[in-house]
Design a protein around this motif. Structure first.
Motif, short mmCIF file in Angstrom:
data_model
loop_
_atom_site.label_atom_id
_atom_site.label_comp_id
_atom_site.label_asym_id
_atom_site.label_seq_id
_atom_site.Cartn_x
_atom_site.Cartn_y
_atom_site.Cartn_z
N PRO A 121 72.10 97.45 -33.65
CA PRO A 121 71.00 98.26 -34.20
C PRO A 121 71.39 99.72 -34.48
O PRO A 121 70.98 100.28 -35.50
CB PRO A 121 69.91 98.19 -33.13
N VAL A 122 72.18 100.33 -33.61
CA VAL A 122 72.62 101.71 -33.85
C VAL A 122 73.51 101.77 -35.09
O VAL A 122 73.39 102.69 -35.91
CB VAL A 122 73.35 102.27 -32.60
N GLY A 123 74.37 100.79 -35.24
CA GLY A 123 75.23 100.74 -36.43
C GLY A 123 74.41 100.61 -37.71
O GLY A 123 74.72 101.24 -38.73
N LEU A 124 73.35 99.80 -37.66
CA LEU A 124 72.50 99.65 -38.84
C LEU A 124 71.76 100.95 -39.17
O LEU A 124 71.58 101.29 -40.34
CB LEU A 124 71.50 98.51 -38.62
N VAL A 125 71.34 101.67 -38.14
CA VAL A 125 70.67 102.96 -38.38
C VAL A 125 71.65 103.94 -39.00
O VAL A 125 71.32 104.65 -39.96
CB VAL A 125 70.07 103.51 -37.06
N LEU A 126 72.86 104.03 -38.46
CA LEU A 126 73.83 104.99 -38.94
C LEU A 126 74.30 104.70 -40.37
O LEU A 126 74.66 105.62 -41.10
CB LEU A 126 75.03 105.05 -38.00
N THR A 127 74.33 103.43 -40.77
CA THR A 127 74.76 103.10 -42.14
C THR A 127 73.64 103.25 -43.15
O THR A 127 73.89 103.21 -44.35
CB THR A 127 75.29 101.65 -42.20
N GLY A 128 72.40 103.37 -42.70
CA GLY A 128 71.28 103.54 -43.63
C GLY A 128 70.59 102.25 -44.00
O GLY A 128 69.67 102.25 -44.83
N VAL A 129 71.01 101.15 -43.43
CA VAL A 129 70.41 99.86 -43.75
C VAL A 129 68.95 99.81 -43.30
O VAL A 129 68.09 99.29 -44.01
CB VAL A 129 71.23 98.71 -43.11
N VAL A 130 68.66 100.39 -42.14
CA VAL A 130 67.29 100.37 -41.62
C VAL A 130 66.36 101.15 -42.55
O VAL A 130 65.25 100.70 -42.85
CB VAL A 130 67.25 100.92 -40.18
N GLU A 131 66.80 102.28 -43.03
CA GLU A 131 65.98 103.08 -43.95
C GLU A 131 65.75 102.33 -45.26
O GLU A 131 64.66 102.34 -45.82
CB GLU A 131 66.67 104.42 -44.22
N TRP A 132 66.79 101.68 -45.75
CA TRP A 132 66.69 100.89 -46.98
C TRP A 132 65.70 99.74 -46.82
O TRP A 132 64.86 99.51 -47.70
CB TRP A 132 68.07 100.38 -47.36
N VAL A 133 65.78 99.02 -45.69
CA VAL A 133 64.87 97.90 -45.44
C VAL A 133 63.43 98.40 -45.30
O VAL A 133 62.50 97.79 -45.81
CB VAL A 133 65.32 97.10 -44.20
N ALA A 134 63.26 99.53 -44.62
CA ALA A 134 61.92 100.09 -44.47
C ALA A 134 61.36 100.51 -45.83
O ALA A 134 60.16 100.34 -46.09
CB ALA A 134 61.94 101.28 -43.52
N GLY A 135 62.18 101.02 -46.70
CA GLY A 135 61.74 101.39 -48.05
C GLY A 135 61.33 100.18 -48.87
O GLY A 135 60.39 100.23 -49.65
N ILE A 136 62.03 99.11 -48.70
CA ILE A 136 61.73 97.88 -49.43
C ILE A 136 60.46 97.23 -48.88
O ILE A 136 59.64 96.70 -49.63
CB ILE A 136 62.92 96.91 -49.36
#
Length: 157
Positions: A40-55
């Motif tokens: 989960p920390v790796g996903l936050v740092l790469t921006g994947v979580v922000e991208w998924v939340a935007g979608i």
């Protein structure tokens, strides 16, 4: 912002569980738990979580998922109907190829029905055969066995 905080908390909890597991001298399991908890920390740092939340909060994205679901439903419905009909795509393709490669005289390869009972033109129906008599059946089966006997004698059996 909330998603990043939750991911960080999940990772911290996972690392704590990994530390307790390592304290119990189960190092392989502790390493595996630590690896999972860092995802989960790796996903936050790469921006994947922000991208998924935007979608996730855009109606057009959900409309796109609905269209994809409808297309999948139509595809599966046609496959089910195709299976129910009993013919496969390969069988239909072979039938089309056979239709294109048909000989000039379609009745030429049809078996003969006896003396004077040829297949005739394609539009005419063949004459029905009468049932063979018992003597003819015995003779036919005897012929079959004579062929088999000849084959066996040829091979020395």
């Amino acid at each position: 912002m909330l998603a990043e905080t939750i991911c960080s908390a999940v990772s911290a909890a996972g690392l704590g569980i990994a530390a307790v597991t390592a304290y119990r001298k189960r190092f392989l399991t502790a390493t595996r738990i630590a690896a999972y908890s860092l995802v989960p920390v790796g996903l936050v740092l790469t921006g994947v979580v922000e991208w998924v939340a935007g979608i996730a909060f855009k109606p057009s994205v959900w409309l796109g998922f609905g269209v994809l679901g409808l297309s999948w439903l139509l595809f599966m419905t046609t496959r089910a109907i195709e299976r129910r009909s009993g013919t496969t795509r390969a069988e239909r393709k072979a039938a089309r190829a056979a239709g294109r490669n048909e000989a000039v005289a379609p009745g030429a390869s049809a078996p003969s029905l006896g003396a004077g009972g040829g297949a005739g033109p394609a539009g005419t129906a063949a004459k029905p055969r009468s049932k063979p008599k018992k003597k003819q059946e015995a003779a036919a089966s005897g012929d079959d066995f004579s062929d088999i006997e000849a084959i066996l004698k040829k091979h020395g059996i």
